[in-house]
Scaffold this motif. Structure first.
Motif, PDB file in Angstrom:
ATOM      1  N   LEU A 295       0.863  -1.175   0.000  1.00  0.00           N
ATOM      2  CA  LEU A 295       0.000   0.000   0.000  1.00  0.00           C
ATOM      3  C   LEU A 295       0.905   1.233   0.000  1.00  0.00           C
ATOM      4  N   VAL A 296       0.869   1.965  -1.110  1.00  0.00           N
ATOM      5  CA  VAL A 296       1.737   3.132  -1.283  1.00  0.00           C
ATOM      6  C   VAL A 296       0.923   4.382  -0.970  1.00  0.00           C
ATOM      7  N   GLN A 297       1.289   5.070   0.106  1.00  0.00           N
ATOM      8  CA  GLN A 297       0.557   6.270   0.495  1.00  0.00           C
ATOM      9  C   GLN A 297       1.461   7.489   0.278  1.00  0.00           C
ATOM     10  N   VAL A 298       1.104   8.279  -0.713  1.00  0.00           N
ATOM     11  CA  VAL A 298       1.918   9.442  -1.049  1.00  0.00           C
ATOM     12  C   VAL A 298       1.332  10.668  -0.356  1.00  0.00           C
ATOM     13  N   CYS A 299       2.122  11.328   0.460  1.00  0.00           N
ATOM     14  CA  CYS A 299       1.636  12.537   1.118  1.00  0.00           C
ATOM     15  C   CYS A 299       1.553  13.656   0.090  1.00  0.00           C
ATOM     16  N   THR A 300       0.356  14.214  -0.052  1.00  0.00           N
ATOM     17  CA  THR A 300       0.194  15.345  -0.982  1.00  0.00           C
ATOM     18  C   THR A 300      -0.243  16.582  -0.208  1.00  0.00           C
ATOM     19  N   ASN A 301       0.028  16.583   1.096  1.00  0.00           N
ATOM     20  CA  ASN A 301      -0.318  17.735   1.910  1.00  0.00           C
ATOM     21  C   ASN A 301       0.668  18.879   1.651  1.00  0.00           C
ATOM     22  N   ILE A 302       0.506  19.974   2.385  1.00  0.00           N
ATOM     23  CA  ILE A 302       1.100  21.238   1.958  1.00  0.00           C
ATOM     24  C   ILE A 302       2.617  21.200   1.744  1.00  0.00           C
ATOM     25  N   SER A 303       3.386  20.720   2.738  1.00  0.00           N
ATOM     26  CA  SER A 303       4.849  20.766   2.576  1.00  0.00           C
ATOM     27  C   SER A 303       5.296  19.899   1.408  1.00  0.00           C
ATOM     28  N   CYS A 304       4.764  18.691   1.357  1.00  0.00           N
ATOM     29  CA  CYS A 304       5.144  17.793   0.276  1.00  0.00           C
ATOM     30  C   CYS A 304       4.631  18.325  -1.057  1.00  0.00           C
ATOM     31  N   ASN A 305       3.438  18.881  -1.023  1.00  0.00           N
ATOM     32  CA  ASN A 305       2.863  19.401  -2.262  1.00  0.00           C
ATOM     33  C   ASN A 305       3.716  20.518  -2.848  1.00  0.00           C
ATOM     34  N   LEU A 306       4.200  21.390  -1.972  1.00  0.00           N
ATOM     35  CA  LEU A 306       5.045  22.498  -2.452  1.00  0.00           C
ATOM     36  C   LEU A 306       6.357  21.986  -3.039  1.00  0.00           C
ATOM     37  N   CYS A 307       6.739  20.779  -2.643  1.00  0.00           N
ATOM     38  CA  CYS A 307       8.013  20.220  -3.106  1.00  0.00           C
ATOM     39  C   CYS A 307       7.823  19.145  -4.168  1.00  0.00           C
ATOM     40  N   GLY A 308       6.652  19.123  -4.802  1.00  0.00           N
ATOM     41  CA  GLY A 308       6.491  18.253  -5.969  1.00  0.00           C
ATOM     42  C   GLY A 308       5.794  16.928  -5.722  1.00  0.00           C
ATOM     43  N   ALA A 309       4.985  16.850  -4.651  1.00  0.00           N
ATOM     44  CA  ALA A 309       4.320  15.578  -4.346  1.00  0.00           C
ATOM     45  C   ALA A 309       3.414  15.114  -5.485  1.00  0.00           C
ATOM     46  N   ASP A 310       2.806  16.051  -6.183  1.00  0.00           N
ATOM     47  CA  ASP A 310       1.916  15.645  -7.279  1.00  0.00           C
ATOM     48  C   ASP A 310       2.695  14.876  -8.343  1.00  0.00           C
ATOM     49  N   ASP A 311       3.920  15.296  -8.593  1.00  0.00           N
ATOM     50  CA  ASP A 311       4.743  14.596  -9.590  1.00  0.00           C
ATOM     51  C   ASP A 311       5.148  13.210  -9.089  1.00  0.00           C
ATOM     52  N   VAL A 312       5.404  13.119  -7.782  1.00  0.00           N
ATOM     53  CA  VAL A 312       5.751  11.819  -7.197  1.00  0.00           C
ATOM     54  C   VAL A 312       4.551  10.881  -7.304  1.00  0.00           C
ATOM     55  N   MET A 313       3.393  11.423  -6.987  1.00  0.00           N
ATOM     56  CA  MET A 313       2.154  10.642  -7.080  1.00  0.00           C
ATOM     57  C   MET A 313       1.971  10.134  -8.511  1.00  0.00           C
ATOM     58  N   GLU A 314       2.138  11.038  -9.431  1.00  0.00           N
ATOM     59  CA  GLU A 314       1.963  10.709 -10.845  1.00  0.00           C
ATOM     60  C   GLU A 314       2.937   9.595 -11.256  1.00  0.00           C
ATOM     61  N   ALA A 315       4.154   9.686 -10.750  1.00  0.00           N
ATOM     62  CA  ALA A 315       5.171   8.682 -11.094  1.00  0.00           C
ATOM     63  C   ALA A 315       4.789   7.313 -10.527  1.00  0.00           C
TER      64      ALA A 315
ATOM     65  N   CYS B 203       7.167  16.362   7.511  1.00  0.00           N
ATOM     66  CA  CYS B 203       7.122  17.532   6.626  1.00  0.00           C
ATOM     67  C   CYS B 203       8.509  18.087   6.324  1.00  0.00           C
ATOM     68  N   GLY B 204       9.490  17.786   7.177  1.00  0.00           N
ATOM     69  CA  GLY B 204      10.837  18.304   6.944  1.00  0.00           C
ATOM     70  C   GLY B 204      11.559  17.569   5.825  1.00  0.00           C
ATOM     71  N   PHE B 205      10.990  16.479   5.362  1.00  0.00           N
ATOM     72  CA  PHE B 205      11.671  15.648   4.363  1.00  0.00           C
ATOM     73  C   PHE B 205      10.743  15.306   3.207  1.00  0.00           C
ATOM     74  N   PRO B 206      10.196  16.327   2.576  1.00  0.00           N
ATOM     75  CA  PRO B 206       9.230  16.065   1.498  1.00  0.00           C
ATOM     76  C   PRO B 206       9.935  15.544   0.236  1.00  0.00           C
ATOM     77  N   THR B 207       9.308  14.782  -0.561  1.00  0.00           N
ATOM     78  CA  THR B 207       7.991  14.216  -0.376  1.00  0.00           C
ATOM     79  C   THR B 207       8.090  12.933   0.421  1.00  0.00           C
ATOM     80  N   CYS B 208       7.188  12.791   1.370  1.00  0.00           N
ATOM     81  CA  CYS B 208       7.191  11.580   2.185  1.00  0.00           C
ATOM     82  C   CYS B 208       6.201  10.573   1.603  1.00  0.00           C
ATOM     83  N   VAL B 209       6.628   9.323   1.554  1.00  0.00           N
ATOM     84  CA  VAL B 209       5.768   8.249   1.052  1.00  0.00           C
ATOM     85  C   VAL B 209       5.815   7.103   2.067  1.00  0.00           C
ATOM     86  N   GLN B 210       4.659   6.646   2.477  1.00  0.00           N
ATOM     87  CA  GLN B 210       4.603   5.487   3.370  1.00  0.00           C
ATOM     88  C   GLN B 210       4.194   4.268   2.554  1.00  0.00           C
ATOM     89  N   ILE B 211       5.048   3.246   2.595  1.00  0.00           N
ATOM     90  CA  ILE B 211       4.722   2.017   1.876  1.00  0.00           C
ATOM     91  C   ILE B 211       4.630   0.902   2.906  1.00  0.00           C
TER      92      ILE B 211
END
Ligand code: FES
Length: 220
Positions: A135-155, A184-192
């Motif tokens: 189960l891959v949970q990609v954080c797309t909240n504010i800190s991660c989002n500002l650092c490109g979480a949407d692109d990580v999600m897309e990937a 939040c200090g290490f964006p993008t964070c992903v929990q697998i």
């Protein structure tokens, strides 16, 4: 130690670029090394809550899981208060919390099925449907989002060939969005499953997927 090339010295962002493995960084206290029956009652509820192996029809609870359940009960003043960790344990065993699982938990804790359903459906952390081995949970909240979480999600979606929430054809991966994972200090964070990957970029994603596939093939 200073010779090791890694992006974040405080954490095992286990993306395949680091020479340190998880045990070296986290030490033996990492929850993954705790005994299945939970060890001391204080730790009984906190064994990894998302394991690769899932047994949707397994009884609730038997053997080591019964020991865990009994220990969980000792930690609370009444059965109702033990509902969240009991649901967590049920999810750990079965991989998701189906309506039948909710009913069984209600029976075990002497609660009404409606109450258990109300609690379970409130929390997104309980999977209401089956999920993949990972189960891959990609954080797309504010800190991660500002650092490109949407692109990580897309990937992740691209490399697993899935849509959000869908399980890949081989049953290996389900990719979902998560709210803040408190890294939040290490964006993008992903929990697998129960493991955190931090500072993840789209370029890391194929390596992570390949590593997980290799782990899966090895029966991890
Ligand atoms: S915003 Fe991503 S971990 Fe907090």
């Amino acid at each position: 130690m200073s010779e090791v090339p890694f992006k974040n010295p405080g954490w095992a962002g286990n993306t395949g670029e680091f020479d340190l493995d998880e045990d070296q960084v986290r030490g033996d206290d990492f929850v993954g090394t705790r005994p299945r029956e939970g060890g001391h009652p204080s730790g009984a509820a906190t064994y990894p809550y998302m394991l690769p192996e899932k047994h949707p029809d397994a009884p609730l609870f038997e053997g080591e899981h019964k020991e865990r359940f009994d220990k969980i009960l000792t930690r609370y003043p009444n059965k109702q208060a033990a509902l969240l960790p009991t649901l967590g344990l049920a999810q750990e065993v079965r991989g998701h919390v189906s309506p039948e699982t909710m009913d069984r938990v209600a029976e075990l804790l002497e609660l009404s099925p409606a109450y258990v359903r109300g609690v379970t459906t409130f929390y997104t952390m309980y999977n209401k449907r089956p999920v993949g081995r990972y189960l891959v949970q990609v954080c797309t909240n504010i800190s991660c989002n500002l650092c490109g979480a949407d692109d990580v999600m897309e990937a992740f979606l691209r490399y697993t060939d899935t849509e959000i929430g869908e399980t890949s054809e081989d049953g290996e991966f389900t990719v979902v969005e998560a709210e803040c994972l408190a890294a939040c200090g290490f964006p993008t964070c992903v929990q697998i499953n129960s493991r955190y990957y931090e500072n993840v970029t789209p370029a890391d994603v194929p390596k992570i997927i390949e590593r997980l596939k290799a782990e899966g093939a090895g029966g991890d």
